[in-house]
Design a protein around this motif. Structure first.
Motif, short mmCIF file in Angstrom:
data_model
loop_
_atom_site.label_atom_id
_atom_site.label_comp_id
_atom_site.label_asym_id
_atom_site.label_seq_id
_atom_site.Cartn_x
_atom_site.Cartn_y
_atom_site.Cartn_z
N ALA A 227 0.87 -1.14 -0.05
CA ALA A 227 -0.08 -0.01 0.13
C ALA A 227 0.96 1.35 -0.08
CB ALA A 227 -0.86 -0.03 1.10
N TYR A 228 1.72 1.23 0.96
CA TYR A 228 2.80 2.62 1.08
C TYR A 228 3.70 2.92 -0.06
CZ TYR A 228 -0.72 3.60 4.78
OH TYR A 228 -1.76 3.95 5.26
N HIS A 229 3.92 1.73 -0.74
CA HIS A 229 4.92 2.00 -1.93
C HIS A 229 4.08 2.54 -3.17
CE1 HIS A 229 7.89 -0.13 0.55
NE2 HIS A 229 8.82 0.58 -0.26
N HIS A 230 2.90 1.95 -3.04
CA HIS A 230 2.16 2.67 -4.00
C HIS A 230 1.63 4.05 -3.78
CE1 HIS A 230 -1.24 1.64 -7.04
NE2 HIS A 230 -1.74 2.82 -6.53
N LEU A 231 1.25 4.35 -2.65
CA LEU A 231 0.97 5.82 -2.32
C LEU A 231 2.19 6.79 -2.28
CD1 LEU A 231 -1.75 4.88 0.35
CD2 LEU A 231 -2.05 5.35 -2.11
N LYS A 232 3.41 6.25 -2.27
CA LYS A 232 4.52 7.22 -2.02
C LYS A 232 4.40 8.24 -3.34
CE LYS A 232 8.54 4.53 -3.65
NZ LYS A 232 9.29 3.65 -3.38
N VAL A 233 3.90 7.97 -4.34
CA VAL A 233 4.00 9.01 -5.37
C VAL A 233 3.03 10.29 -5.25
CG1 VAL A 233 4.65 7.27 -6.94
CG2 VAL A 233 2.29 7.85 -6.82
N ALA A 234 2.06 10.05 -4.31
CA ALA A 234 1.14 10.99 -4.05
C ALA A 234 1.79 12.28 -3.67
CB ALA A 234 0.06 10.58 -2.89
N PRO A 235 1.37 13.42 -4.17
CA PRO A 235 2.00 14.77 -3.99
C PRO A 235 1.47 15.41 -2.57
CG PRO A 235 -0.04 15.06 -5.40
CD PRO A 235 0.06 13.63 -5.19
N VAL A 236 1.47 14.63 -1.64
CA VAL A 236 1.08 15.14 -0.39
C VAL A 236 2.22 14.18 0.63
CG1 VAL A 236 -1.28 15.83 -0.28
CG2 VAL A 236 -0.83 13.34 0.05
N LYS A 237 2.40 14.81 2.08
CA LYS A 237 3.00 14.24 3.14
C LYS A 237 2.19 13.47 3.63
CE LYS A 237 6.67 17.75 3.25
NZ LYS A 237 6.88 18.94 3.97
#
Ligand code: GLN
Ligand code: ZN
Length: 759
Positions: A227-237
């Motif tokens: 999940a978090y490798h997938h979401l790491k591209v998101a432009p938020v912290k």
């Protein structure tokens, strides 16, 4: 410079404004516009309370439940809602169900269950192998804009969302499929959501993954990585947020996930703080929950600063401070409690006050303790006053607890021997009938209690009113032909508060409400000191009730574990110690009842199961002291005295040894909804004592027929020998009307007659 933030604030309002507005909306007495206006006002007030924080949460507010909000956000409301209808209607349909009426379609509500180890209940998300998610962000985005507008540019707005792994973990697969298989489909929706939030100018998103404090198998741990490798591209912290416990073997996992920060509940996991300080990669923020979001005590700010200062020196900008979890689990505002005992009030802190404590900590860390000298001094005074109060410490109570021996919790003889003696004394037929304690709490009863409390009804008028109610209950039960009678509990407002009010060591708030689910709130009494029973609490009522009948009258008490689990309790001693104090107080009551000639005594432990810790590895130690407390409380009686206990839930499988160890002569349980299958656990375990499996559901207005009851008891008999079966409803009857109770019990008693005839 350390920053402070809040994980969430109670939604219900200082005076339960949301509750009243919701209820009037549901009955059609107020409009949707009014409901939305109240919600807006409450959010504004909440932000006002949190205005000292550097980051302000948004999305923590909910009209009913934040898990249901998440289901709506992810486009995952069950298909049974009519998609032509508007969102708010659909939302409440799943929250509350809709009964069949006229041409309106019947929709059953989503299942509700406890939120981790709290008393908050959420609506379980439903999934199947076919579930498709789609982002429905309008409501959240609107709240983000609203928050930005209300709070202005000086505060960052931090959306709070439930993380994808915890969301799936909380869901139930309706088709028995593997819910984790949905993760791949779910993640793109989260990515889309995070992008939409970024487009609103959001910098930080709080992503709650509280299941990181539970035991996770490798598939779930892997899901976190994925999940978090997938979401790491998101432009938020992302601030990965955990609470309610220690990370333990998930600690390394939590440290390594590719997020910008991690929140740890430092109240539940103080020993993990040092590890995180050392191990967390240096580009990450560490948010420490240093103010308890689960209790109502003031934080010892000086002590907290003593251990925080070196951490702050080390982490600098990377240190954030917050309450341990959302403040959802504490009452809103202590400043409303004008009538609360002044000494005890000094020691307390509700949600609004906890945020002020947080500000003091921030100031002391960033500008030195001198910047808050007065605040720290006042706080220290309150802490010391509590530590030294003679109202908290009663040496006699401590000595009594220290004097508890194993024998104190042991009955004189084995069950079989006791059962023979009890049979001789009580002379009960096979399939004895009884009820669980309360009879309908009519408007007159409530009014009389209130008038007495407010001083408009005299003591003697109140007494005679209650006695008349008891008399009525006894007459009805005699006419029905029940075997073991109860007095009906007319004098009790609540099964915990009633005892708390008569014990030393308790205070009661006026507005200390905490959301339990939707519009329902509870007001847990506050246990602040050593527990002492100055006088007998129930003996006079039971004696009076017994004087009206030749049948055995059951004394009715709430057990120590339930009193503990439904109160705000002390943080200055282990729960176990408090529980044993309660056990001794109730034990005295048990012995006084016996002395007064009461031969059957029921000790309710409705909340024993819900005290189970989140981690299975800790269950046994909880069960050990919980069961020991019950035994200390119950087992001082003579063999001839029959001890009953009552538990209204339907999961015993995994705690059977503990239940048997309690050694109550009779246990009454909730079974009617499980068609007696629940008794399998008792059967397999070869549970040796007597059981009263509830034969009808008291939550429903339906009147069970004699045949239904007989057929349920026949099923019970396949599992438990008839000599050890009782016939009783699932739980107390206080929420029903007499018109429902009489015919139901009539059928129940007749069912028992017919069972006795079928030898
Ligand atoms: N004796 C209580 C009653 O009958 C039991 C309530 C409960 O188990 N929740 O109301
Ligand atoms: Zn019950």
């Amino acid at each position: 410079m350390a920053r402070i933030h809040s994980l969430g604030f109670p939604r219900i309002g200082r005076k339960r404004e949301l509750k009243f507005q919701l209820e009037s909306y549901w009955t059609g007495d107020s409009s949707r516009t009014e409901l939305l206006a109240t919600a807006h006002t409450l959010r504004e007030q909440n932000w006002q309370h949190q205005s000292g924080c550097d980051l302000i949460p948004v999305g923590d507010f909910s009209l009913y439940d934040h898990v249901l909000d998440t289901s709506a956000l992810l486009g995952n409301l069950p298909e049974r809602v009519d998609t032509n209808n508007d969102d708010l209607d659909n939302y409440f349909r799943i929250a509350r169900g809709r009964a069949q009426n006229g041409d309106c379609q019947c929709v059953h509500a989503g299942e509700m269950t406890k939120w981790f180890d709290t008393n908050y209940h959420y609506i379980v998300p439903e999934v199947t192998a076919d579930t498709a998610f789609s982002l429905n962000p309008d409501s959240l985005l609107a709240q983000v804009r609203e928050a930005q507008q209300v709070n202005g540019p000086s505060h960052s707005v931090k959306p709070v969302v439930l993380g994808p792994v915890t969301y799936l973990w909380l869901s139930k697969a309706k088709d028995g499929s593997d819910r984790l298989a949905l993760l791949e489909r779910l993640l793109p929706v989260y990515t889309e959501l995070l992008a939409a939030l970024a487009a609103e100018g959001v910098e930080w998103v709080q992503i709650d993954e509280p299941i990181l404090v539970t035991e996770l198998d490798s598939a779930w741990r892997l899901a976190f990585e994925q999940a978090y490798h997938h979401l790491k591209v998101a432009p938020v912290k992302l601030l990965l947020t955990t609470y309610f416990g220690e990370l333990q073997d998930n600690l390394q996992l939590a440290c390594q996930l590719p997020v910008a920060g991690l929140h740890l509940d430092a109240i539940s996991a103080p020993d993990e703080v040092a590890k995180l300080v050392d191990w967390l990669p240096i580009h990450k923020v560490l948010s420490l929950g240093v103010i308890s979001g689960r209790n109502i005590w003031k934080t010892d700010l000086t002590r907290t600063l003593d251990w925080l200062e070196p951490i702050a020196a080390k982490l600098g900008e990377r240190l954030w401070l917050a309450p341990s979890c959302s403040l959802l689990h504490v009452p809103v505002d202590l400043s409303l409690e004008a009538t609360l005992d002044a000494e005890v009030r000094e020691w307390l802190s509700f949600a609004a006050q906890k945020l002020q404590e947080l500000q003091v900590l921030k100031s002391a860390l960033n500008h030195g303790r001198d910047s808050v000298t007065e605040e720290l001094r006042d706080n220290q005074r309150a802490i010391i006053s509590r530590q030294q109060s003679t109202r908290v410490y009663n040496p006699a109570v401590k000595a009594a607890v220290d004097g508890i021996t194993a024998e104190l919790g042991q009955r004189q003889s084995e069950y079989t021997e006791r059962a023979a003696k009890q049979r001789a004394v009580l002379q009960l037929p096979d399939y004895p009938t009884t009820t669980i304690g309360s009879f309908p709490q009519t408007t007159e009863i409530r009014q009389a209690r209130l008038a007495y409390k407010q001083g408009t009804l005299s003591e003697s008028d109140y007494q005679s009113h209650m006695k008349a109610e008891i008399q009525r209950a006894v007459e009805e039960q005699e006419a029905l032909g029940l075997d073991v009678l109860v007095h009906g509990e007319a004098e009790r407002n609540d099964m915990v508060e009633y005892f708390g009010e008569q014990l030393e060591g308790y205070v009661f708030s006026r507005f200390g409400w905490v959301q339990s689910y939707g519009s329902r709130c509870v007001k847990p009494p506050i246990l602040f000191g050593d527990i002492h029973r100055p006088n007998a609490m129930t003996v006079e009522w039971s004696k009076f009730a017994q004087s009206l009948t030749d049948k055995p009258m059951k004394g009715m008490l709430t057990g120590p574990v339930t009193i503990l689990n439904w109160s705000f309790v002390r943080d200055d001693q282990p729960r176990k110690a408090t529980c044993l104090q309660l056990a001794l107080a109730i034990r005295d009551e048990v012995l006084d009842l016996e002395q007064a000639g009461i031969q059957v005594i029921q000790i309710d432990e409705a909340a024993l199961r819900e005290g189970l810790p989140l981690r299975r590895s800790q269950w046994q130690s909880y069960l050990d002291w919980a069961v020991h407390s019950f035994k200390v409380c119950a087992n001082g009686v003579q063999d001839e005295t029959q001890i009953h206990t009552h538990m209204c839930y339907s999961e015993f499988n995994d705690i059977m040894p503990a239940i048997a160890d309690m050694d109550a002569d009779v246990i009454t349980i909730e079974t009617s909804r499980s068609d007696m299958e629940l008794l399998d656990a008792f059967d397999e375990f070869e549970y040796p004592n007597e059981i009263g499996p509830g034969v009808y559901d008291i939550h429903s207005p339906n009147i069970p027929s004699q045949e239904q009851i007989v057929s349920l008891m026949k099923k019970a008999e396949q599992r438990i020998p008839r000599e050890r079966l009782w016939v009783n409803p699932d739980c107390g009857l206080k929420t029903r009307q007499w018109e429902e109770v009489i015919p139901a019990l009539k059928n129940m008693v007749e069912a028992a007659y017919s069972l006795r005839d079928q030898v």
